[in-house]
Design a protein around this motif. Sequence first.
Motif, PDB file in Angstrom:
ATOM      1  N   GLY A 268       0.790  -1.226   0.000  1.00  0.00           N
ATOM      2  CA  GLY A 268       0.000   0.000   0.000  1.00  0.00           C
ATOM      3  C   GLY A 268       0.818   1.269   0.000  1.00  0.00           C
ATOM      4  N   LEU A 269       2.046   1.212  -0.506  1.00  0.00           N
ATOM      5  CA  LEU A 269       2.898   2.396  -0.580  1.00  0.00           C
ATOM      6  C   LEU A 269       2.701   3.086  -1.926  1.00  0.00           C
ATOM      7  N   GLU A 270       3.081   4.356  -1.979  1.00  0.00           N
ATOM      8  CA  GLU A 270       2.871   5.129  -3.199  1.00  0.00           C
ATOM      9  C   GLU A 270       3.743   4.630  -4.344  1.00  0.00           C
ATOM     10  N   ASP A 271       5.019   4.367  -4.042  1.00  0.00           N
ATOM     11  CA  ASP A 271       5.953   3.974  -5.089  1.00  0.00           C
ATOM     12  C   ASP A 271       7.229   3.449  -4.443  1.00  0.00           C
ATOM     13  N   ALA A 272       8.238   3.141  -5.271  1.00  0.00           N
ATOM     14  CA  ALA A 272       9.494   2.610  -4.756  1.00  0.00           C
ATOM     15  C   ALA A 272      10.228   3.617  -3.875  1.00  0.00           C
ATOM     16  N   ALA A 273      10.043   4.904  -4.148  1.00  0.00           N
ATOM     17  CA  ALA A 273      10.691   5.928  -3.320  1.00  0.00           C
ATOM     18  C   ALA A 273      10.173   5.878  -1.887  1.00  0.00           C
ATOM     19  N   GLN A 274       8.869   5.657  -1.713  1.00  0.00           N
ATOM     20  CA  GLN A 274       8.337   5.529  -0.359  1.00  0.00           C
ATOM     21  C   GLN A 274       8.795   4.232   0.281  1.00  0.00           C
ATOM     22  N   LEU A 275       8.962   3.186  -0.515  1.00  0.00           N
ATOM     23  CA  LEU A 275       9.527   1.948   0.019  1.00  0.00           C
ATOM     24  C   LEU A 275      10.888   2.209   0.650  1.00  0.00           C
ATOM     25  N   VAL A 276      11.716   3.011  -0.007  1.00  0.00           N
ATOM     26  CA  VAL A 276      13.036   3.348   0.542  1.00  0.00           C
ATOM     27  C   VAL A 276      12.882   4.071   1.866  1.00  0.00           C
ATOM     28  N   ARG A 277      11.987   5.040   1.934  1.00  0.00           N
ATOM     29  CA  ARG A 277      11.804   5.807   3.176  1.00  0.00           C
ATOM     30  C   ARG A 277      11.325   4.908   4.311  1.00  0.00           C
ATOM     31  N   VAL A 278      10.369   4.035   4.016  1.00  0.00           N
ATOM     32  CA  VAL A 278       9.816   3.170   5.059  1.00  0.00           C
ATOM     33  C   VAL A 278      10.842   2.141   5.510  1.00  0.00           C
ATOM     34  N   HIS A 279      11.495   1.483   4.543  1.00  0.00           N
ATOM     35  CA  HIS A 279      12.429   0.417   4.909  1.00  0.00           C
ATOM     36  C   HIS A 279      13.629   0.962   5.669  1.00  0.00           C
ATOM     37  N   SER A 280      14.103   2.145   5.347  1.00  0.00           N
ATOM     38  CA  SER A 280      15.274   2.717   6.011  1.00  0.00           C
ATOM     39  C   SER A 280      14.913   3.552   7.235  1.00  0.00           C
ATOM     40  N   GLY A 281      13.620   3.570   7.596  1.00  0.00           N
ATOM     41  CA  GLY A 281      13.167   4.444   8.669  1.00  0.00           C
ATOM     42  C   GLY A 281      13.176   3.831  10.052  1.00  0.00           C
ATOM     43  N   THR A 282      13.783   2.667  10.230  1.00  0.00           N
ATOM     44  CA  THR A 282      13.739   1.986  11.518  1.00  0.00           C
ATOM     45  C   THR A 282      15.041   1.250  11.800  1.00  0.00           C
ATOM     46  N   GLU A 283      15.261   0.921  13.062  1.00  0.00           N
ATOM     47  CA  GLU A 283      16.303  -0.041  13.399  1.00  0.00           C
ATOM     48  C   GLU A 283      15.733  -1.451  13.208  1.00  0.00           C
ATOM     49  N   TYR A 284      16.613  -2.371  12.829  1.00  0.00           N
ATOM     50  CA  TYR A 284      16.205  -3.769  12.655  1.00  0.00           C
ATOM     51  C   TYR A 284      16.839  -4.630  13.738  1.00  0.00           C
ATOM     52  N   TRP A 285      16.050  -5.524  14.264  1.00  0.00           N
ATOM     53  CA  TRP A 285      16.476  -6.454  15.309  1.00  0.00           C
ATOM     54  C   TRP A 285      16.951  -7.748  14.654  1.00  0.00           C
ATOM     55  N   VAL A 286      18.198  -8.126  14.911  1.00  0.00           N
ATOM     56  CA  VAL A 286      18.723  -9.374  14.370  1.00  0.00           C
ATOM     57  C   VAL A 286      18.194 -10.515  15.231  1.00  0.00           C
ATOM     58  N   ALA A 287      17.191 -11.213  14.704  1.00  0.00           N
ATOM     59  CA  ALA A 287      16.529 -12.267  15.473  1.00  0.00           C
ATOM     60  C   ALA A 287      17.279 -13.582  15.404  1.00  0.00           C
ATOM     61  N   ALA A 288      17.994 -13.804  14.292  1.00  0.00           N
ATOM     62  CA  ALA A 288      18.683 -15.088  14.114  1.00  0.00           C
ATOM     63  C   ALA A 288      19.655 -14.973  12.953  1.00  0.00           C
ATOM     64  N   LEU A 289      20.575 -15.931  12.904  1.00  0.00           N
ATOM     65  CA  LEU A 289      21.450 -16.087  11.747  1.00  0.00           C
ATOM     66  C   LEU A 289      20.992 -17.324  10.986  1.00  0.00           C
ATOM     67  N   GLY A 290      20.957 -17.221   9.635  1.00  0.00           N
ATOM     68  CA  GLY A 290      20.198 -18.192   8.906  1.00  0.00           C
ATOM     69  C   GLY A 290      20.878 -19.122   7.950  1.00  0.00           C
ATOM     70  N   PHE A 291      20.263 -19.300   6.762  1.00  0.00           N
ATOM     71  CA  PHE A 291      20.535 -20.448   5.905  1.00  0.00           C
ATOM     72  C   PHE A 291      21.982 -20.534   5.440  1.00  0.00           C
ATOM     73  N   TRP A 292      22.670 -19.411   5.264  1.00  0.00           N
ATOM     74  CA  TRP A 292      24.098 -19.391   4.965  1.00  0.00           C
ATOM     75  C   TRP A 292      24.793 -18.790   6.172  1.00  0.00           C
ATOM     76  N   PRO A 293      25.995 -19.272   6.534  1.00  0.00           N
ATOM     77  CA  PRO A 293      26.679 -18.721   7.723  1.00  0.00           C
ATOM     78  C   PRO A 293      26.755 -17.198   7.692  1.00  0.00           C
ATOM     79  N   GLY A 294      26.293 -16.586   8.763  1.00  0.00           N
ATOM     80  CA  GLY A 294      26.360 -15.142   8.889  1.00  0.00           C
ATOM     81  C   GLY A 294      25.188 -14.386   8.328  1.00  0.00           C
TER      82      GLY A 294
END
Length: 290
Positions: A133-159
């Motif tokens: 429901g975002l306007e465009d890819a530019a808003q995707l950039v703003r939303v995705h880069s607008g928060t800290e991310y919590w590293v919950a786990a390390l996954g399918f490839w090491p690291g």
Amino acid sequence: MIYDEPRFRPGGDRFLEIEFGDELNLELNFRAQGLGQALTRERIKGVIEIAPFFASALVHYDPDLVTFDDLKAELLRLINAVASASDVELQSRLIYMPAMYLDPWSAEAIDQYIEKINPAKERDPDFVARINGLEDAAQLVRVHSGTEYWVAALGFWPGTPFMMPLDPRCRLFAPKYNPPRTFTYTGTIGMGGGATAIYPVDGPGGYQIFARTPVPIWDMQQRLAPFKEAPYLLRPTDRMKFVPCTREEFDEIHRKCAEGSYEMNIVGYQKISLQSHREWVATLDLKARF
């Protein structure tokens, strides 16, 4: 949902899986990480290691030293002894990660996929923006880069980090490719389900991709200072903040990483509290977007 009681499932004769719920949220991961820390401190006979994930944990054990039922009883004792998730505080580093959004390398991998595998595939940034429901890819950039991310786990490839946004206004969801890509560049950033991940090496992949970082998260040569103890950069309970950068900045950082002179921006150890996070979230307008 969060289960009233954790569920225990065998994984062959050497693994035991504990499920705390079936949601992607911070509280469930706190429970998994808290159990992991408690189990490491207790050093239960026969336990080799524990690998917490989003809402579960996998325990590797030696069946010649401890039975499944005895290990289950010990784990229940630990779970009951650990403070409630609201009271748990976990050590957490904050890592600032430069990222070039809507980058040419992700575009190249997408173009290759469209040309050779699925001509009907919508381009990843536009697709993720549309279904969220975002306007465009530019808003995707703003939303995705607008928060800290919590590293919950390390996954399918090491690291490989699997991360969730700490700001609920930045939650995004995207299905994986079907079938997957045959190639993805090292450092590519993408999403599958509600999780964000970074590809540590060149290879195939199925996440929707829209950015790339010049900073390695996996380095067998261990040239940069954060890799001195291990060839992987990130650890569960780390936090990451993506910082949008230009192509010129990307190239300069990539050059410094290659020569071993780049200084990563890593804030020293802090503590993060689930209760404090809840109190902060309660002040937000959850319908707002950036």
